[in-house]
Structure formats: C-alpha cells, structure tokens
Scaffold this motif. Structure first.
Motif, PDB file in Angstrom:
ATOM      1  N   LYS A  65      43.488  86.868  67.441  1.00  0.00           N
ATOM      2  CA  LYS A  65      43.362  86.439  65.984  1.00  0.00           C
ATOM      3  C   LYS A  65      43.225  87.569  65.290  1.00  0.00           C
ATOM      4  O   LYS A  65      43.041  88.782  65.806  1.00  0.00           O
ATOM      5  N   LYS A  76      35.597  80.275  66.586  1.00  0.00           N
ATOM      6  CA  LYS A  76      36.872  79.743  67.561  1.00  0.00           C
ATOM      7  C   LYS A  76      36.511  79.382  68.973  1.00  0.00           C
ATOM      8  O   LYS A  76      37.172  78.353  69.230  1.00  0.00           O
ATOM      9  N   GLU A  79      35.470  75.741  68.616  1.00  0.00           N
ATOM     10  CA  GLU A  79      36.405  74.914  68.198  1.00  0.00           C
ATOM     11  C   GLU A  79      37.288  74.374  69.338  1.00  0.00           C
ATOM     12  O   GLU A  79      37.562  73.318  69.332  1.00  0.00           O
TER      13      GLU A  79
END
Length: 330
Positions: A65, A76, A79
């Motif tokens: 990313k 992240k 998630e």
C-alpha cells in the motif's frame, strides 16, 4: 486447541531486520497462523523480501500500500484478518518460538478477551525471568498499569480477540507516538478481563537507527500529548484510579516533550513550548504524583525530575546515546 491466530506486521524501512522477524513467525510452535505483512510503501527492499517469503510459505499474505503510517497499516490488518485472535508485531522486532502458544495460554486460562505479558526481551536485556505468574486482571487495573511506567505501551506483546475488537470498533486513530497507547488502553477498558503473564516471549529492538526510539522528533511528544488527552477525555471507566493515572501520564509527557526539545537541539524555535513544559512540570508535579499509584523508587526519581527537569533530560539523553553505541545485537 486449533484456533487461527492472525499476526499483523506493519513494515517500513526494516530490510535489515525483516528476515529474522519473518523466520521467527513461521517457526512458531503454534502452527495455525495467518501472517499478514503490510508493506507501507517502504522505499527499501522490504516489500520484495515479503514477496519472496510468501512464495515459499502459504500462511503469509502480503499487502502493498501507499505509505500512510503505522496506524493505517495496522488498520489494514484489522480489516482483512480472519483469525479468532490477533497479535501485532513491529517490523524490526522478533518473537520467541513459543510466543503465540504462550499468548493463547494467557487468554484461555483466564477466559479473557485480551492478554499480555508484563516483560519482554530487548537487544540490551537477554535474561529470562525466574518465575512466571499468570493472573486475571480487571480492566481498571490493566489500563492503569499501561498508563504508569511499568508496562511497554505498544500494541505488541499482547493478544486480542478479533471479534471483540470489531464489536467495539477499536481501531488505530492516532498518528506517530501514542497510537498504540490509545489502542491498548481503550481495549483494556472494554475487555471482560485481561490475562496477564510475566514470561518474556517478545523481542523488542532498541538499536534500529530508523525507529522512533533512536530518531528523535518533537512530534513524538506533541502527538503523545494529544493521545493521553484523548484517553482522559474519552475514558470508558471514569474511576478515580484511572483519572489519577491519566494525570500522572500528562505530567510525565511534559517532561518527555522537554527531553525531545533538548535531544533535537531546538530550544530557540520551540521556546514557547519549552517554557510551557517547565511551567507544567512545576504546576502539575504535586497533584500528579501525590495521587499516583507509584513505587517508592519511582517517586524518588520523579522528585528529581520535578526539581531538576533540564538536568535530568540532558542526563537521560547522554545515557540513551551511550547505551545505543553499545547495543550491537543483530
């Protein structure tokens, strides 16, 4: 017991240390793991190293990313993780082979939604404790301990029930210094209770020249001040003990900011903040320390800081620099 454990690692400029870390993850005695390596736009070869490991190890997932900071990298992980339990590891650290096995023991023996060890190895301390003790702590006791100087305040060296984190919308909301403290103090207050052990199973690196521990920035202190103010203003358990712990940490952070101004040799351009730190060191000293739940030795140390804050900051800087020169562990 075969519950999946997700291990989340934010990665940025740790090429030199990365293989040691990943090897320690894949060689855990507990095997049902999901290893999530988040390359946060690292400009070195860290991302390539992650991809090479993923080709050989099916339990590894690599996320590339744009750079957004350690909080966005950990979010992240929150998630996409699919395990029942979640452990965070910093990209320049490494685990003992029984780390995950021990962390699971903490939460299962105490029936807790969160677990942590009070001790960890560092690159300067390789001695294991003599006797382990596993206990169940109340949310108030755990949160207070995190705010006092008796426990590393990072989100590492801890384990969380992932469903519990998601149910309570616990994520990383802060940048730079303080993001881990907000996360763990919030989680501790929401947890049913916290499984606590003493054994050292996490290795914390103190000699990474690119880390916040060695690369001083005043923003570390100002962000940390915002973090502790956020914790105090948004306390879930607004008890006298937790309020006292927050007040002590606020006083402590004024001295941390003073230390950073001296460490960065930036007194002239930050003169107003420098004076504000000295003023609040004096103003808050009695109220913060009188009600604080501190050991006698710590109270004596704090008295010295309260009386001679600049001298103590300069002495600490000298000691830290000397310790770093001697810290040659790979």
């Amino acid at each position: 017991m075969n519950e999946k454990v997700s291990i989340g690692v934010p990665i940025y400029r740790v090429e030199k240390f990365l293989s040691k870390l990943i090897d320690s993850l894949i060689n855990q005695t507990y095997k049902n793991l999901e290893i999530i390596l988040v390359d946060d736009g690292s400009p070195d070869g860290s991302g390539k190293i992650c991809d090479e490991y993923a080709k050989k190890e099916s339990r590894i997932k690599v996320i590339h990313k744009e750079n957004g900071g350690v909080s966005s990298a950990r979010n992240k992980v929150l998630e996409i993780a699919t395990g029942k339990w979640l452990v965070f590891v910093d990209g320049d650290d490494w685990l003992e082979s029984d780390c995950i096995e021990y962390m699971l023991r903490l939460v299962h023996e105490t029936d807790s939604e969160m677990g942590m060890s009070l001790n960890n190895f560092t690159t300067r301390d390789r001695n294991q404790i003599d006797n382990d003790l596993i206990e169940s702590w109340s949310p108030e006791k755990a949160a207070c301990t995190m705010l006092y100087p008796y426990l590393a305040i990072g989100c590492w060296n801890k384990i969380f029930n992932l469903e519990f984190l998601r149910k309570n919308s616990i994520t990383f909301t802060h940048k730079l210094s303080g993001e881990g403290m907000v996360f763990i103090v919030t989680a501790a207050q929401y947890a049913n209770h916290i499984g606590v052990g003493r054994k050292k199973i996490y290795n914390y690196r103190l000699n990474n020249e690119n880390s916040a521990m060695t690369k001083y920035r005043l923003e570390m202190g100002t962000y940390a001040q915002k973090a502790i103010n956020k914790i105090k203003n948004e306390l879930i358990l607004r008890t006298p003990a937790l309020i006292n712990a927050c007040n002590w940490h606020i006083w402590k952070n004024y001295n941390f900011m003073l230390f950073l101004i001296i460490a960065t040799n930036s007194k002239e351009e930050n003169l107003a903040l420098y004076k504000d730190c000295l003023k609040n060191n004096r103003k808050l000293f009695i109220s913060a320390n009188l009600k604080a739940d501190l050991k006698f030795k710590t109270k004596v140390k704090n008295l010295i800081i309260g009386l001679f804050p600049v001298w103590y900051a300069k002495r600490s800087l000298k000691n830290q620099r000397n310790a770093l020169k001697k810290d040659l562990m790979e």
